[in-house]
Motif scaffolding. Structure first.
Motif, PDB file in Angstrom:
ATOM      1  N   ASN A 271     -51.505 -33.052 -56.295  1.00  0.00           N
ATOM      2  CA  ASN A 271     -51.420 -34.170 -57.228  1.00  0.00           C
ATOM      3  C   ASN A 271     -52.252 -35.372 -56.774  1.00  0.00           C
ATOM      4  O   ASN A 271     -52.764 -36.131 -57.600  1.00  0.00           O
ATOM      5  CB  ASN A 271     -49.964 -34.577 -57.427  1.00  0.00           C
ATOM      6  CG  ASN A 271     -49.186 -33.532 -58.206  1.00  0.00           C
ATOM      7  OD1 ASN A 271     -49.770 -32.736 -58.939  1.00  0.00           O
ATOM      8  ND2 ASN A 271     -47.876 -33.521 -58.049  1.00  0.00           N
TER       9      ASN A 271
ATOM     10  N   ARG B 132     -50.874 -26.880 -56.702  1.00  0.00           N
ATOM     11  CA  ARG B 132     -51.440 -28.124 -57.191  1.00  0.00           C
ATOM     12  C   ARG B 132     -51.467 -29.181 -56.092  1.00  0.00           C
ATOM     13  O   ARG B 132     -50.622 -29.173 -55.196  1.00  0.00           O
ATOM     14  CB  ARG B 132     -50.661 -28.630 -58.407  1.00  0.00           C
ATOM     15  CG  ARG B 132     -49.237 -29.002 -58.200  1.00  0.00           C
ATOM     16  CD  ARG B 132     -48.528 -29.202 -59.556  1.00  0.00           C
ATOM     17  NE  ARG B 132     -49.333 -30.056 -60.419  1.00  0.00           N
ATOM     18  CZ  ARG B 132     -49.274 -30.033 -61.757  1.00  0.00           C
ATOM     19  NH1 ARG B 132     -48.453 -29.205 -62.374  1.00  0.00           N
ATOM     20  NH2 ARG B 132     -50.027 -30.839 -62.458  1.00  0.00           N
TER      21      ARG B 132
ATOM     22  N   THR C 261     -59.588 -29.566 -62.841  1.00  0.00           N
ATOM     23  CA  THR C 261     -59.343 -30.997 -62.826  1.00  0.00           C
ATOM     24  C   THR C 261     -59.623 -31.560 -64.210  1.00  0.00           C
ATOM     25  O   THR C 261     -60.090 -30.849 -65.099  1.00  0.00           O
ATOM     26  CB  THR C 261     -60.202 -31.699 -61.767  1.00  0.00           C
ATOM     27  OG1 THR C 261     -59.772 -33.058 -61.620  1.00  0.00           O
ATOM     28  CG2 THR C 261     -61.675 -31.683 -62.155  1.00  0.00           C
TER      29      THR C 261
ATOM     30  N   ARG D  44     -55.720 -32.058 -59.059  1.00  0.00           N
ATOM     31  CA  ARG D  44     -56.262 -30.705 -59.160  1.00  0.00           C
ATOM     32  C   ARG D  44     -55.162 -29.655 -59.134  1.00  0.00           C
ATOM     33  O   ARG D  44     -54.112 -29.834 -58.524  1.00  0.00           O
ATOM     34  CB  ARG D  44     -57.235 -30.436 -58.010  1.00  0.00           C
ATOM     35  CG  ARG D  44     -58.533 -31.215 -58.097  1.00  0.00           C
ATOM     36  CD  ARG D  44     -59.527 -30.824 -57.016  1.00  0.00           C
ATOM     37  NE  ARG D  44     -60.755 -31.578 -57.167  1.00  0.00           N
ATOM     38  CZ  ARG D  44     -61.762 -31.194 -57.925  1.00  0.00           C
ATOM     39  NH1 ARG D  44     -61.683 -30.063 -58.592  1.00  0.00           N
ATOM     40  NH2 ARG D  44     -62.848 -31.922 -57.999  1.00  0.00           N
ATOM     41  N   VAL D  45     -55.475 -28.568 -59.820  1.00  0.00           N
ATOM     42  CA  VAL D  45     -54.640 -27.366 -59.782  1.00  0.00           C
ATOM     43  C   VAL D  45     -55.547 -26.230 -59.340  1.00  0.00           C
ATOM     44  O   VAL D  45     -56.707 -26.143 -59.766  1.00  0.00           O
ATOM     45  CB  VAL D  45     -54.019 -27.071 -61.156  1.00  0.00           C
ATOM     46  CG1 VAL D  45     -53.308 -25.730 -61.154  1.00  0.00           C
ATOM     47  CG2 VAL D  45     -53.040 -28.186 -61.534  1.00  0.00           C
TER      48      VAL D  45
END
Length: 125
Positions: free
Chosen positions: A74, A72, A23, A78-79
């Motif tokens: 959105n 991810r 993040t 975060r990924v």
């Protein structure tokens, strides 16, 4: 300076799973591609894979295909890097980074401009 933050690294037994998270507070990650890298002890940093702004992902390391997934969220900014069936060779510090473009670069780490500090993943035999 844009700073990313990784979390989720841990000590895990061989065959186990971990989910790493990336993040950032100063940048909206949904606007950019994000890559994952790893650096094993005594080795160079290598790119694990990348996910574009639109969610298209690619994995570059042959040995992680079928075990690792990049995704991810959105809404959460975060990924993720989901890692399954971990083995000793996956032991490394894992980094996330963004090239500050919406597409995934084709020329490796030099194209990434904002990095995290890394999170340690250790897989015990």
């Amino acid at each position: 300076q844009v700073q990313l933050v990784e979390s989720g690294g841990d000590l895990v037994q061989s065959g186990g799973s971990l989910r790493l998270s990336c993040t950032a507070s100063e940048v909206s990650l949904p606007d950019y591609a994000v890559g994952w890298f790893r650096q094993a002890p005594g080795k160079e940093r290598v790119e694990v894979g990348c996910i574009s702004r639109l969610g298209d992902s690619i994995l570059y390391i042959k040995d992680v295909k079928g075990r690792f997934t990049i995704s991810r969220d959105n809404d959460q900014n975060r990924v993720y890097l989901q890692m399954n069936d971990l083995n000793h060779d996956d032991t490394a510090v894992y980094y996330c980074a963004t090239p500050m473009t919406y597409w995934c670069p084709t020329k490796g780490a030099d194209q990434y401009h904002a990095w995290g500090q890394g999170t340690q993943v250790t897989v015990s035999s």
